[in-house]
Design a protein around this motif. Structure first.
Motif, PDB file in Angstrom:
ATOM      1  N   ASP A   5      -1.217 -17.712  -3.947  1.00  0.00           N
ATOM      2  CA  ASP A   5      -1.183 -16.297  -4.293  1.00  0.00           C
ATOM      3  C   ASP A   5      -0.404 -15.499  -3.247  1.00  0.00           C
ATOM      4  O   ASP A   5       0.411 -14.628  -3.581  1.00  0.00           O
ATOM      5  N   TYR A  24       7.079 -13.588  -2.461  1.00  0.00           N
ATOM      6  CA  TYR A  24       8.254 -13.707  -3.325  1.00  0.00           C
ATOM      7  C   TYR A  24       8.503 -12.404  -4.097  1.00  0.00           C
ATOM      8  O   TYR A  24       9.614 -11.878  -4.141  1.00  0.00           O
ATOM      9  N   GLN A  25       7.454 -11.890  -4.696  1.00  0.00           N
ATOM     10  CA  GLN A  25       7.596 -10.664  -5.487  1.00  0.00           C
ATOM     11  C   GLN A  25       8.012  -9.485  -4.620  1.00  0.00           C
ATOM     12  O   GLN A  25       8.834  -8.659  -5.024  1.00  0.00           O
ATOM     13  N   THR A  78       4.159   1.615  -0.717  1.00  0.00           N
ATOM     14  CA  THR A  78       5.033   1.818  -1.876  1.00  0.00           C
ATOM     15  C   THR A  78       4.226   2.085  -3.139  1.00  0.00           C
ATOM     16  O   THR A  78       4.754   2.621  -4.100  1.00  0.00           O
ATOM     17  N   GLY A  79       2.954   1.695  -3.121  1.00  0.00           N
ATOM     18  CA  GLY A  79       2.130   1.934  -4.300  1.00  0.00           C
ATOM     19  C   GLY A  79       2.213   0.830  -5.333  1.00  0.00           C
ATOM     20  O   GLY A  79       1.713   0.986  -6.440  1.00  0.00           O
ATOM     21  N   VAL A  80       2.839  -0.283  -4.991  1.00  0.00           N
ATOM     22  CA  VAL A  80       2.893  -1.391  -5.940  1.00  0.00           C
ATOM     23  C   VAL A  80       1.750  -2.365  -5.658  1.00  0.00           C
ATOM     24  O   VAL A  80       1.162  -2.361  -4.587  1.00  0.00           O
ATOM     25  N   SER A  81       1.449  -3.194  -6.635  1.00  0.00           N
ATOM     26  CA  SER A  81       0.333  -4.120  -6.451  1.00  0.00           C
ATOM     27  C   SER A  81       0.807  -5.514  -6.038  1.00  0.00           C
ATOM     28  O   SER A  81      -0.007  -6.371  -5.727  1.00  0.00           O
ATOM     29  N   TYR A  82       2.111  -5.723  -5.997  1.00  0.00           N
ATOM     30  CA  TYR A  82       2.609  -7.085  -5.764  1.00  0.00           C
ATOM     31  C   TYR A  82       2.145  -7.702  -4.452  1.00  0.00           C
ATOM     32  O   TYR A  82       1.982  -8.901  -4.351  1.00  0.00           O
ATOM     33  N   TYR A 122       0.835  -1.207   0.000  1.00  0.00           N
ATOM     34  CA  TYR A 122       0.000   0.000   0.000  1.00  0.00           C
ATOM     35  C   TYR A 122       0.865   1.250   0.000  1.00  0.00           C
ATOM     36  O   TYR A 122       0.635   2.181  -0.765  1.00  0.00           O
ATOM     37  N   MET A 181       3.328 -16.158  -3.618  1.00  0.00           N
ATOM     38  CA  MET A 181       3.861 -15.437  -4.773  1.00  0.00           C
ATOM     39  C   MET A 181       3.992 -13.942  -4.454  1.00  0.00           C
ATOM     40  O   MET A 181       4.961 -13.303  -4.874  1.00  0.00           O
ATOM     41  N   GLN A 226      11.219  -7.484  -5.579  1.00  0.00           N
ATOM     42  CA  GLN A 226      10.923  -6.202  -6.223  1.00  0.00           C
ATOM     43  C   GLN A 226      11.073  -5.032  -5.257  1.00  0.00           C
ATOM     44  O   GLN A 226      11.341  -3.922  -5.679  1.00  0.00           O
ATOM     45  N   ASN A 270      -0.617  -7.554  -2.934  1.00  0.00           N
ATOM     46  CA  ASN A 270      -2.045  -7.839  -2.770  1.00  0.00           C
ATOM     47  C   ASN A 270      -2.333  -9.324  -2.890  1.00  0.00           C
ATOM     48  O   ASN A 270      -1.946  -9.960  -3.855  1.00  0.00           O
ATOM     49  N   PHE A 271      -2.995  -9.846  -1.908  1.00  0.00           N
ATOM     50  CA  PHE A 271      -3.495 -11.213  -1.998  1.00  0.00           C
ATOM     51  C   PHE A 271      -4.809 -11.187  -1.231  1.00  0.00           C
ATOM     52  O   PHE A 271      -5.161 -10.169  -0.617  1.00  0.00           O
TER      53      PHE A 271
END
Lengths: 433, 433, 433, 433
Positions: free
Chosen positions: A222, A228-229, A187-191, A185, A225, A233, A193-194
Motif C-alpha cells: 500500500d 507511485y501515485q 494538497t488535499g489528495v488521498s493518494y 495532507y 502504491m 499525480q 495515505n497508507f
C-alpha cells in the motif's frame, strides 16, 4: 564516542508541537530542542517543501521545516518501538534523531532548478552546514567533538551504522513516510495515505537495516502504491514543472546577463556567488525563497525584455503551455531550429522536460540500480526480498516509467510574423497534442 | 445594471481546484476564472493568511489566496442552495461570487502590524484595487461599467443589497466559515470543526440578510463555540503575537531611522512610501511578504544595533518573553521608567499587548456594538434573535473577554549592570508571573 | 414505459440522512422515500454488511441498510453529473436510483454460509422480492406496471440498458465504490480510501456503459489497488472466515439432525423450509440475523454435543485454529482419515477453506472471465481498455490470487487419547505452520 | 491485596485491535486478554451502544463491546501518562484497566426501556456478573481472591481509591471521552470531536481525583460543549426516543398479557423472569438484543392486536408522530381522557416523554447535585473549580435544560369515528405543533 552530559540532558517537561500529520511532535532532548532553535534550522521555514507545486495545488504551501519535524517524529517513534529488540543499540538514539531532524538542512530555494543551473548540491551543503561554522555545528559539538561528523555521515550514507542510515534513507524510510503523508495532507489528495501505524508496528531492527515482519507485507504494498501515485499525480504535475521551467530559464538568463556584463537595476548581490560558481556556506544560507522571490519581482522591472518577461511570468503565474513529447514526430533540435527561424529564442522560450520514476527496485548483478531491497522477515527468521512475496510489488519492480513534455509560450507562437513558419509550427504542435 | 455577454460566459468545461477543506473549488464563470488569473489576486499567494502564527503553529503556512478561493466556494454553494427560494434574485449571483473572491484583495503583508505602524487600512486598499488601474478592475469592467463599484460596495458593506453583504460579512458568513475550518485544518487542531454542511442546508435568503431555519440552532451554537475557541486557542496565541511585537518594533525603528536621516545599507525603497505616509495602489501591491522578509533579512546587517537586533530576532525566531499583565501591580509608564533607568530603551524593548474578543453580540439601544443579530426563522415564519432561543448563546452574548501580555527581552534584563535596578525589575516580573 | 404521476412526485422538502461516508444521503423522490420505508428494505438493518467480519474487526458492525443507501447516493450523484451529456437519457433516472437502492434486497443473514449449505441464491431472492407480493413491489408498481420487472432486470443484468446496469454492476460501479469506502470507514483501516470525487468527475455515460475520461486513469488505478487491498487485508481475514466456518458446520449439523429425525428442544421453525429446500419469499424474509443468532444461542442448550459445541463456539467466539494449507504436504482426504482415526469427526471439526480474487480482468477470446473491461476515453473520443494504458493495472490484469486455510479445533487435538495418532497429527500441523 | 503471578503476566507479543476511533487498542496483560475472551464480555457485541438510535441515524449500529474496548484504551493511555507522577501508584494499574474494560458489563438490551418497565438496574447487574459464577469472575479471581470485589467497587464508586474511580466515572472520564468520540464517528456528525490528545496530556493524578493542568482549560471547555451538543443533537433525538417509546409500550403490553393469563403463540420464556421480577444473573445474561428482536418479530404474529401492532411498528420502523409538549395547553391526564373517549387506549397509544440534561455541575451546600467538580491546577499547585475560571463553563454550570415530547399514532387519530372528538383532538394537536 562519549556523549557529554549535555547530550544526555532531558527537558524538565516534554515540549510538543501540534502537527496535523502526526498529531503532535514530541521533544524531550535538550539537544533536539536547541537544534530546532538554530537559525539554520529556522531558515527551512523559508523554503517550501514542494517548490513550485503550489502553482498546481494552491494549498501546498508548507515548508521544509514542517517536513523535517515530521521525519524526526517518525524516527523518534521507531526508536521507541525498537527499545525491546536487542538488535537496537540505544546509544544510537540521539544520532538517529539528530540526523532525521537535519537531513534536509542543505536544501535551498527551489533546489531542483538551482542545482541544474548553478551546479550546487544540497547534500553537499547539508554536510557543509553541519560541519561548518554554524549554530547547528555549535550545538552538535557540545554532544561530542565527533558528533557533527557522525551526523553528517548518517545523512550522506557513509556511516558504518547501516541500520541508522536505513531509518532515514532507504526505500521505506522516515523521510518518505513523512513526505507522502504530509504532501497528501496539504494538497488535499488521498493518494498519500497508507497505514504508517501498521508499518511502524512491523518494522524490526537488524544489524544491517530496518526489516519488515512478514505480516506487514500488505501495508508495504500500500505504501509503495501511495508513493507511485504521489509521483505521477502530484510531484510530476506538469503545471508545477511549468513553474520550474520558468524559474530555470529566468535564472539562466540572469546568469547569462551577469556573464555578459549587463548592469542590473537591482544588483543581484546574493546571486553573484552562484553566477560565478563559488558559493560559501554563508552565501548559500542567505538565499532562501524570500530572497529569490524578491529578486524575481525586481527583475520584472529590468530592461532586458527576456529576463523581465520570464520573471513576470513566474511571479504572476503566466505559465508556458505544454504538450506531451516523445521525439517521434520531430526532434528537439529540429524544433529549436524552427523556433529560431520564427524569431523566438529557443534558449529561453522552449523547454523539453523529462522525468521518470522507479517505484521500487534493488541492486542485482547487472542492474544499474544501487538500492537496497526491502526485506520481509518470516516467522522462522529468514529474510525474503519483498518482490518475491508480493505479486503487486513484483509487477512494479524495476519498471522505469518515463514521460516528457514540451513547454512553449503559446501567445508568442500566435504572434509569429512569418505566416509560413507560424503555420508549420502550429501544425506540428497540433500533431503533438 | 446590465451584464455583458462576457459576464454571462461559462467555461466549456468546469475547472476545479483540489482543496483540502472543501474537497474541490468549482469554477464555471469566465469572469471568476479571469479574476483568479490577475496578478493582484495571484499576489495573495505571497501573503500568509495568519501572518506570524506560523511561529506558534509551524504548519500554519497557508496564504490568503487559499482562503479567498474557499470563501468563493462557500458563497457558490450558498447560491446553489438559494436557487429554490424566491427571496433570492439570481441576477446577484455574479456579484456575490466576485465579492466573495475579492473580499481580502487589499490585505498586505502582516496587515495588523502595517496598519498600526503605517496607518494603512486593508479595506480601503481593497476598494482602491478594485476601482483602480488594475487587472482586476479590467476584468470587472468587462461585465459592466458599474460592476467594479458594485463589488466594492458589497465588500465595504455600503451596498443596498443587504442579503449579498450578509453572505460575505456578518456574524455567520462565508468568510468566517472558511477561515475557521481552514485555519483549523492547517494548524492541525480540531477546534474549528463545525458542521458547515448543516449550516448551508439551514440558511435561507431573506430581503435583509441570510437567516437560519430554527432547526439549525444547534449547528450555529457549535459554530460560535468553534469561533470562540479558535480566537483564544489559536489566533491570540502569545507566541504568534510575540512575532508581531517584534515586527512592529522593527518597522517602527526603521521608520524612525528613515525620519532621522539614517542611511540604510540596503535602501528600503519599497518602504519609503509607507514611511512617508503616501502610499499609492502600486506601492501597496508591491509590498508582499517576500519583500518584507527580504528587507528584514537585510536589516540584520544594518549598523543600527536596535534595528539589527530586532530584525535578527524576527527572522530567526528569537522572541521576547511574555507575562500576563493587567496593570494592577505596576503601571506601564512606571515599568517603562524602570526600563529606561536600567538602560533598556522601552520604545523598542518593551511592549504591552492587549486583545479582546466578543464571540457574539448585536446592536441594541445603548449598546456600542454595531452588529446585526443572527436570526432564527421559526416554521411559522417569525424571526427570533438567536440568543433568546439558545441558553448557550445567551450566555456568551455581549461578553467581552480581554487579556493582555507584557513582552520584554529576558537576556537584556539579565545583563543590566545596575544590580539594584536589575533586582527591582526581576522581582516585579516574578510578581507578574 | 410510461411513468405515473406518482413516479414523478417530488417531496416538498428534500430529506437527508446523515451518513459518515457520503456526509449526507439526499432523497427527493417520493418513490425512493417510500421504498426506504418498506419492511423488506428496513429488514436490511438486521443483516450485517460484512457477516462475521466483526469477529476480526470489532468495529465492523454496520448493516446492508447502511450500504444500500450509500449505493443509491452514489448513483444519484452519477445521474446529476450525467445530466449534461446527451448519451444520458433522463427517463432512466428513477430506474437507476431504484435499482441502486434495492440491489442487495435479497441478501439473507450470513449469505455465504446460507447459500453454501442451503443452496439459496440471494440474487434470485432479490428478484423474487421485487416481483413478489411485497411492500416493495407495491411501491414499484405504482410507478408503472412494468417497473418492478425493469428494476429486477437491471439488478440481474439482463436489462437491455447496459449503461444503467454498468452504473450498479461493473468493475467500477456504485456498489463497489460504496462498500470499499464504507467497510474501510467501519473497520478503521485506510486501505479502502480512493478519490471517489475524482472518479465521479471523470465518469462519462456512453450507449454501452460508463466510461472513464483518460485523465482519470490514475484515480482508477488507485481504486483497483484499494479493492485489492481490501480483499486480502479485510474481506479474506482468516478470523472472519473462521466464524463462517463454524456457522457453516453448525447449520450443516442442524440440517443433518433435522433430516435424521432429531427432536430439537427449541423447534427451529424458521429453518425448516431451508432444511427441506423449499423456501418461499415469506420464509426467506423472516430469517434475519436476529433470528439466526437467537437459534444459535438456543442450540447451545441442545443435547446433541456437536451442535451444542459448534453453536457455543460461534456465539462466544471460541474459534477454530487455522493454518495455511496447499495440499502439498498431505491431502485433505488423508487428513480427514487421520482425524477420523483420532475420533474427531471431520465432517464437523475440520474445514478446508479456499478463496481467490481477481482484481481486474475482462473477457477475451479463450479467457474464462465474463467481465466487461474498464474503458478509458481519449480526448479524440477513442476508447482504450485500461490495462493497455496503465502499467500498474496491466500487471494485475487476469492475475488470479488464491489462498487456502485449514481450520481445526486445537484443544480437541490435544485431547486425543491415542498418543501415536495424536503425535502424528501434531507433527503434521507443525509442518504446515 | 497481593497480585498473583498470573495477574502480572504479560503477553509475549502485544495484541492490537484496529479501532477507528483510537487507531489501535493495545493489550499486553494476560488478564485483560482473558477478560475479553469471556462469554460475558463477548455478549456486549450483541447489545448496541446507542439502543434505538439507529432509527434516527442509520449508521449508529455499533455495540457496547466496541465502546468498552475504547474506554479501556483511554485508561491505558492515562496510566502510561501517569507513570511519571508520584501521585500515581502503579499497583493500581490492573485495577484501573479491568474496571475500565468491564464498566458496562451489566448493560442489557435497550437498557433504558428495560429498567423502566422491569425495574432492573444495569449497575447492579454489572456488580452481580463480576462477583457471580461467571467466566469474568473466574479470570478476576485468579489475580487475587479480592480482585473481583475491588473491581466492582471501582465501578460502583464505593472504592476508597477515588483517583481510580475518577478515571472511569467523573465529569471528564474515559467513559465519556470514548462515547462522545465514538458515537460521533458512527453517526457521522462532528459534534463529538474534541482534542482528547490534549486532555490526556494535561490530566494529572492527585490523591483524590484526576485534575487538569490550568493550560488545558480550553480543551475542557471544548469537551463540555461537545458533550452538550451530543446530548441535544444526537442522544435526545426524538426519532430515537420514538423507537424506545414503542419498545416500552410493547414490553409493557407483553408483561400485562402475561400477568392476565394470555397464552402466547411463542412462549416468551426468556422474558418470564423479567415479567415476574425475579431475574437471576443467568436470566439476565441470556437476554441480548438478538433475543429481544426475535421475540418482537414473533409478537407481530400474536393474536393480541395491541402487542402485534406495537411489535410490528418497532420492527418495521413505523413510528408514532411526536409534538413538543409542555403541559400549558392541556394536561396529560386531560389528553389521556380524550384519547379514551375516542376509543384509543392511552396506556399503549400515547406517551409523554421528558428528558433533561445538566452539562456540568458540582455539589454545593444546598444544591441537589452530587457531582464532584472538575478542578484546574494552577502552576503554583492551587486547585480551582473550573467554572470560576472559564466564562463559558460558568454560563452552563448548573443549568438544567429540559424538554418533552408527546408521542401518538397519527393514523389512529385519523380513523376516529366520533367526528367531534376527532376534531377536538386534531385541533389540540395543531395547537401543540
Amino acid at each position: 564516542m562519549t556523549i557529554s552530559e549535555y547530550g544526555k540532558k532531558q527537558l524538565v517537561e516534554e515540549k510538543v508541537f501540534k502537527d496535523p500529520v502526526h498529531r503532535y511532535i514530541h521533544v524531550r532532548d535538550q539537544v533536539i530542542w536547541d537544534l530546532i532553535k538554530t537559525k539554520e534550522f529556522q531558515r527551512l521555514r523559508r523554503i517550501k517543501q514542494l517548490g513550485t507545486l503550489y502553482l498546481a495545488f494552491h494549498s501546498a504551501e508548507h515548508s521544509r521545516f514542517n517536513h523535517s519535524l515530521g521525519v524526526y517524529e517518525i524516527v523518534r517513534r521507531m526508536v521507541v518501538n525498537f527499545q525491546e529488540f536487542e538488535e537496537w543499540n540505544n546509544d544510537d538514539r540521539l544520532l538517529a534523531l539528530a540526523a532525521a531532524l537535519l537531513h534536509d538542512l542543505g536544501h535551498g530555494p527551489f533546489s531542483h532548478c538551482f542545482e541544474t543551473i548553478f551546479d550546487t548540491d544540497h547534500e553537499e551543503f547539508t554536510r557543509k552546514i553541519i560541519l561548518g561554522n554554524t549554530e547547528v555545528n555549535e550545538v552538535l559539538k557540545r554532544v561530542s567533538v565527533d558528533f557533527p561528523l557522525e551526523v553528517a555521515k548518517v545523512i550522506d550514507k557513509t556511516h558504518e551504522n547501516r541500520l541508522v542510515i536505513s531509518m532515514i534513507s532507504s526505500q521505506i524510510d522516515a523521510d518518505r513516510m513523512d513526505y507522502l503523508q504530509r504532501d497528501s495532507y496539504y494538497t488535499g489528495v488521498s493518494y498519500g495515505n497508507f497505514d504508517m501505524e501498521r508499518i511502524l508496528r512491523v518494522m524490526r531492527p537488524s544489524r544491517e537495516e530496518v526489516i519488515i515482519k512478514e505480516s506487514g507485507m500488505h501495508a508495504v504494498e500500500d505504501y509503495l502504491m501511495s508513493r507511485y501515485q504521489m509521483y505521477w499525480q502530484i510531484y510530476f504535475h506538469p503545471v508545477s514543472r511549468g513553474g520550474e521551467v520558468l524559474l530555470n530559464l529566468a535564472l539562466k538568463r540572469a546568469k547569462h546577463l551577469h556573464e555578459t556584463g549587463y548592469t542590473f537595476k537591482q544588483a543581484p548581490k546574493y546571486f553573484i556567488p552562484f553566477f560565478s560558481g563559488e558559493v560559501t556556506v554563508e552565501d548559500y544560507l542567505r538565499l532562501d525563497e524570500m530572497v529569490v522571490n524578491f529578486y524575481l519581482q525586481e527583475w520584472i522591472h529590468e530592461d532586458d525584455p527576456i529576463l523581465s518577461d520570464l520573471a513576470h511570468r513566474f511571479v504572476n503565474r503566466d505559465l508556458f503551455k505544454y504538450l506531451p513529447f516523445d521525439g517521434s514526430v520531430i526532434t528537439i533540435s529540429e524544433l529549436e531550429a524552427l523556433f529560431e527561424k520564427a524569431g523566438i529564442d529557443p534558449d529561453y522560450y522552449f523547454f523539453s522536460d523529462s522525468y521518470s520514476d522507479l517505484p521500487y527496485d534493488y541492486d542485482r548483478p547487472g542492474s544499474k540500480s544501487n538500492r537496497r531491497p526491502i526485506h520481509l522477515k518470516r516467522s522462522n527468521g529468514e529474510l525474503r526480498e519483498i518482490s518475491t512475496q508480493s505479486a503487486i510489488i513484483h509487477s512494479i519492480t524495476g519498471v522505469h516509467r518515463m514521460d516528457s513534455k514540451l513547454y512553449y509560450p503559446r501567445e508568442k507562437i500566435m504572434q509569429i510574423e512569418d505566416l509560413e513558419v507560424k503555420g508549420e509550427i502550429i501544425n506540428l504542435l497540433n500533431e503533438l497534442a
